[in-house]
Design a protein around this motif. Sequence first.
Motif, PDB file in Angstrom:
ATOM      1  N   ALA A  35       0.608  -0.932   0.080  1.00 38.47           N
ATOM      2  CA  ALA A  35      -0.023   0.165  -0.197  1.00 38.47           C
ATOM      3  C   ALA A  35       0.572   1.197  -0.264  1.00 38.47           C
ATOM      4  N   PHE A  36       2.126   1.134   0.401  1.00 34.14           N
ATOM      5  CA  PHE A  36       2.841   2.734   1.052  1.00 34.14           C
ATOM      6  C   PHE A  36       3.441   2.529  -0.652  1.00 34.14           C
ATOM      7  N   TRP A  37       3.781   1.759  -1.159  1.00 36.11           N
ATOM      8  CA  TRP A  37       4.517   2.098  -2.419  1.00 36.11           C
ATOM      9  C   TRP A  37       3.681   2.709  -3.871  1.00 36.11           C
ATOM     10  N   ALA A  38       2.154   1.313  -3.596  1.00 36.73           N
ATOM     11  CA  ALA A  38       1.373   1.655  -4.219  1.00 36.73           C
ATOM     12  C   ALA A  38       0.996   3.220  -4.228  1.00 36.73           C
ATOM     13  N   PHE A  39       0.679   4.029  -3.421  1.00 31.61           N
ATOM     14  CA  PHE A  39      -0.101   5.568  -2.708  1.00 31.61           C
ATOM     15  C   PHE A  39       1.758   5.902  -4.062  1.00 31.61           C
ATOM     16  N   SER A  40       2.261   5.980  -3.231  1.00 29.16           N
ATOM     17  CA  SER A  40       3.586   6.837  -3.490  1.00 29.16           C
ATOM     18  C   SER A  40       3.892   6.849  -5.245  1.00 29.16           C
ATOM     19  N   ILE A  41       3.275   5.581  -5.614  1.00 34.19           N
ATOM     20  CA  ILE A  41       3.940   5.635  -7.246  1.00 34.19           C
ATOM     21  C   ILE A  41       2.700   6.421  -7.891  1.00 34.19           C
ATOM     22  N   PHE A  42       1.781   6.495  -7.122  1.00 33.98           N
ATOM     23  CA  PHE A  42      -0.085   6.381  -7.532  1.00 33.98           C
ATOM     24  C   PHE A  42       0.172   8.216  -7.708  1.00 33.98           C
ATOM     25  N   VAL A  43       0.201   8.183  -6.301  1.00 35.36           N
ATOM     26  CA  VAL A  43       0.899  10.473  -6.446  1.00 35.36           C
ATOM     27  C   VAL A  43       2.105  10.832  -6.834  1.00 35.36           C
ATOM     28  N   TYR A  44       2.706  10.259  -7.604  1.00 38.71           N
ATOM     29  CA  TYR A  44       3.965  10.679  -8.524  1.00 38.71           C
ATOM     30  C   TYR A  44       3.408  10.648  -9.491  1.00 38.71           C
ATOM     31  N   ALA A  48       2.884  14.397 -12.406  1.00 34.11           N
ATOM     32  CA  ALA A  48       3.625  14.097 -13.610  1.00 34.11           C
ATOM     33  C   ALA A  48       2.423  14.499 -14.788  1.00 34.11           C
ATOM     34  N   TYR A  49       1.789  13.868 -14.715  1.00 33.87           N
ATOM     35  CA  TYR A  49       0.562  13.896 -15.448  1.00 33.87           C
ATOM     36  C   TYR A  49      -0.469  15.651 -15.384  1.00 33.87           C
ATOM     37  N   GLY A  50      -0.297  15.665 -14.312  1.00 33.74           N
ATOM     38  CA  GLY A  50      -1.262  17.093 -14.234  1.00 33.74           C
ATOM     39  C   GLY A  50      -0.527  17.741 -14.740  1.00 33.74           C
ATOM     40  N   PHE A  51       1.228  18.157 -14.726  1.00 30.99           N
ATOM     41  CA  PHE A  51       2.154  18.916 -15.024  1.00 30.99           C
ATOM     42  C   PHE A  51       2.534  19.176 -16.469  1.00 30.99           C
ATOM     43  N   MET A  52       2.077  17.830 -17.038  1.00 30.95           N
ATOM     44  CA  MET A  52       1.890  17.741 -18.468  1.00 30.95           C
ATOM     45  C   MET A  52       0.600  18.214 -19.237  1.00 30.95           C
ATOM     46  N   THR A  53      -0.253  18.094 -18.426  1.00 32.50           N
ATOM     47  CA  THR A  53      -1.683  19.097 -19.284  1.00 32.50           C
ATOM     48  C   THR A  53      -2.568  20.331 -18.600  1.00 32.50           C
ATOM     49  N   TYR A  54      -1.108  20.772 -17.431  1.00 34.09           N
ATOM     50  CA  TYR A  54      -1.691  22.048 -17.327  1.00 34.09           C
ATOM     51  C   TYR A  54      -2.151  23.299 -17.657  1.00 34.09           C
ATOM     52  N   HIS A  62      -8.584  20.754 -11.163  1.00 33.14           N
ATOM     53  CA  HIS A  62      -7.146  19.532 -11.364  1.00 33.14           C
ATOM     54  C   HIS A  62      -5.888  19.894 -10.821  1.00 33.14           C
ATOM     55  N   PHE A  63      -5.636  21.672 -10.969  1.00 32.85           N
ATOM     56  CA  PHE A  63      -3.856  21.300 -10.425  1.00 32.85           C
ATOM     57  C   PHE A  63      -4.182  21.280  -9.505  1.00 32.85           C
ATOM     58  N   GLY A  64      -4.958  22.091  -8.858  1.00 31.56           N
ATOM     59  CA  GLY A  64      -4.640  22.103  -6.832  1.00 31.56           C
ATOM     60  C   GLY A  64      -4.886  21.258  -6.781  1.00 31.56           C
ATOM     61  N   ARG A  65      -6.117  19.560  -7.173  1.00 29.07           N
ATOM     62  CA  ARG A  65      -5.453  18.425  -6.674  1.00 29.07           C
ATOM     63  C   ARG A  65      -4.437  18.253  -6.452  1.00 29.07           C
ATOM     64  N   MET A  66      -3.301  18.139  -7.511  1.00 32.22           N
ATOM     65  CA  MET A  66      -2.937  17.626  -8.008  1.00 32.22           C
ATOM     66  C   MET A  66      -1.608  17.765  -6.291  1.00 32.22           C
ATOM     67  N   VAL A  67      -1.677  18.969  -7.073  1.00 33.77           N
ATOM     68  CA  VAL A  67      -0.489  19.990  -5.880  1.00 33.77           C
ATOM     69  C   VAL A  67      -0.917  19.904  -4.426  1.00 33.77           C
ATOM     70  N   LEU A  72       0.447  16.171   0.445  1.00 35.29           N
ATOM     71  CA  LEU A  72      -0.529  16.042   1.483  1.00 35.29           C
ATOM     72  C   LEU A  72       0.834  13.968   1.880  1.00 35.29           C
ATOM     73  N   SER A  73       1.702  14.152   0.826  1.00 32.89           N
ATOM     74  CA  SER A  73       2.633  13.093   0.446  1.00 32.89           C
ATOM     75  C   SER A  73       3.386  13.345   0.970  1.00 32.89           C
ATOM     76  N   LEU A  74       3.931  14.453   0.364  1.00 31.40           N
ATOM     77  CA  LEU A  74       5.882  14.728   0.908  1.00 31.40           C
ATOM     78  C   LEU A  74       5.729  15.559   1.814  1.00 31.40           C
ATOM     79  N   VAL A  75       5.274  16.552   2.571  1.00 29.73           N
ATOM     80  CA  VAL A  75       5.520  17.057   4.037  1.00 29.73           C
ATOM     81  C   VAL A  75       5.382  16.177   4.951  1.00 29.73           C
ATOM     82  N   PRO A  76       4.412  15.108   4.829  1.00 32.39           N
ATOM     83  CA  PRO A  76       4.574  14.036   5.928  1.00 32.39           C
ATOM     84  C   PRO A  76       6.404  12.934   6.420  1.00 32.39           C
ATOM     85  N   LYS A  77       6.794  12.555   4.834  1.00 26.39           N
ATOM     86  CA  LYS A  77       7.677  12.108   4.669  1.00 26.39           C
ATOM     87  C   LYS A  77       8.618  12.686   5.139  1.00 26.39           C
ATOM     88  N   LEU A  78       9.071  13.850   4.851  1.00 27.45           N
ATOM     89  CA  LEU A  78      10.070  14.815   5.174  1.00 27.45           C
ATOM     90  C   LEU A  78      10.357  14.537   6.690  1.00 27.45           C
TER      91      LEU A  78
END
Length: 412
Positions: A35-44, A48-54, A62-67, A72-78
Amino acid sequence: MIRTLIFIVFLALIDWYSYQAFKTLFPEQTLVKIAFWAFSIFVYLYVAYGFMTYDRGQVSLHFGRMVSLMVLSLVPKLIVLVFMFGEDITRFFAGAYQSVSGSREGDFLPDRRKFVSQTALILSAIPFVGILHGVLIGKYRYRVVKHTLEFDDLPEEFDGFTITQISDIHSGSFDDKKKLEYGVDLINQQESDVILFTGDLVNNHAGEMEPWVDTFKKLKAPMGKYSILGNHDYGDYMSWPNQEAKKANLNRLADIQKELGFQLLRNENIKLQKPALSGIEGEVASIDLIGVENWGKGFAQYGDLGKATENLSDKGFKILMSHDPSHFDEEVKKFAQFIHLTLSGHTHGMQFGIEIPGFIKWSPASLRYPKWAGLYEELGRYLHVNRGFGFLAFPGRVGIWPEITVLELKKK
């Protein structure tokens, strides 16, 4: 290319250390690891899709949800990274000492301690919950901030005069009409004499405001509504087919301001007037309201304070609307004409910070702006920096709530 590679390596390091915490705490739980790796890969992949289509030219939530998902993913990991990396340094020196002293057999590094991983994950849950609250609730958690300011030279007729200041609406980011209407109703409930809007009606182009015109037209003030432009209002952050299209967008934005009932001040001034207490028919008292175009340190500097104050008496009581608070330090406080009160916005308080009145007031915005939120006084002049009504990029607010400011002017 090298920067991109370094960034990717850094993200991989964050995920690897976060995974170590989960693996140490749940050594036998394969589903947790998957579940950890599935969530991380999904986020990335989603980011990536969001930046390519923004496309800045399109109103897209959509851009706001992406951000928000990225944050939400990176700050706790830091948070986890700090603990786990710190433990690795401790493990390294402990292993080195034991190897030299001959007191340890087997692997060079001691095993990871379960309580460190447990502490890291528990503490990382705090920003996770805070960010989630900021995205779901905090961005519409309007609060009314009130200040009373006293002046020796305030005309007696304006003793008790009230101003409601709003700033940084960023209409292209809104996604909840009902909550937005609540915010507009809350502004009207203050029943101030005037409403002053200090810039950034949109994120990038005038069309973002079209769906919300009827909502903001409901704003009322007996002595009028006045506004200025912010750095985002000029369309400087998106590509236009030509300068004519960019100019047409700004003209449309000015027309929308009229539709909303705001008088847009572009390096100009008007007088707010009240009947004189003398009772003599036709005699009035006034204060000067000045509005400059955006002027910011490190940003476009369209504002012309000299032009905006043309023909004003040095003795007049002056209120200035200037979007960027850096203008106050760079020009306003040293300006030849004494400006009693400057109203700004722009910083949003970075939409993230900690504010406990009387104890702590901090935001990353303070690293860029010495005057980033609230009331300041310098050289006898006041500056108020509004924390913003809307939100930009990150669709949330954590600790820095959307603000409606009410300022009451009193004769000292």
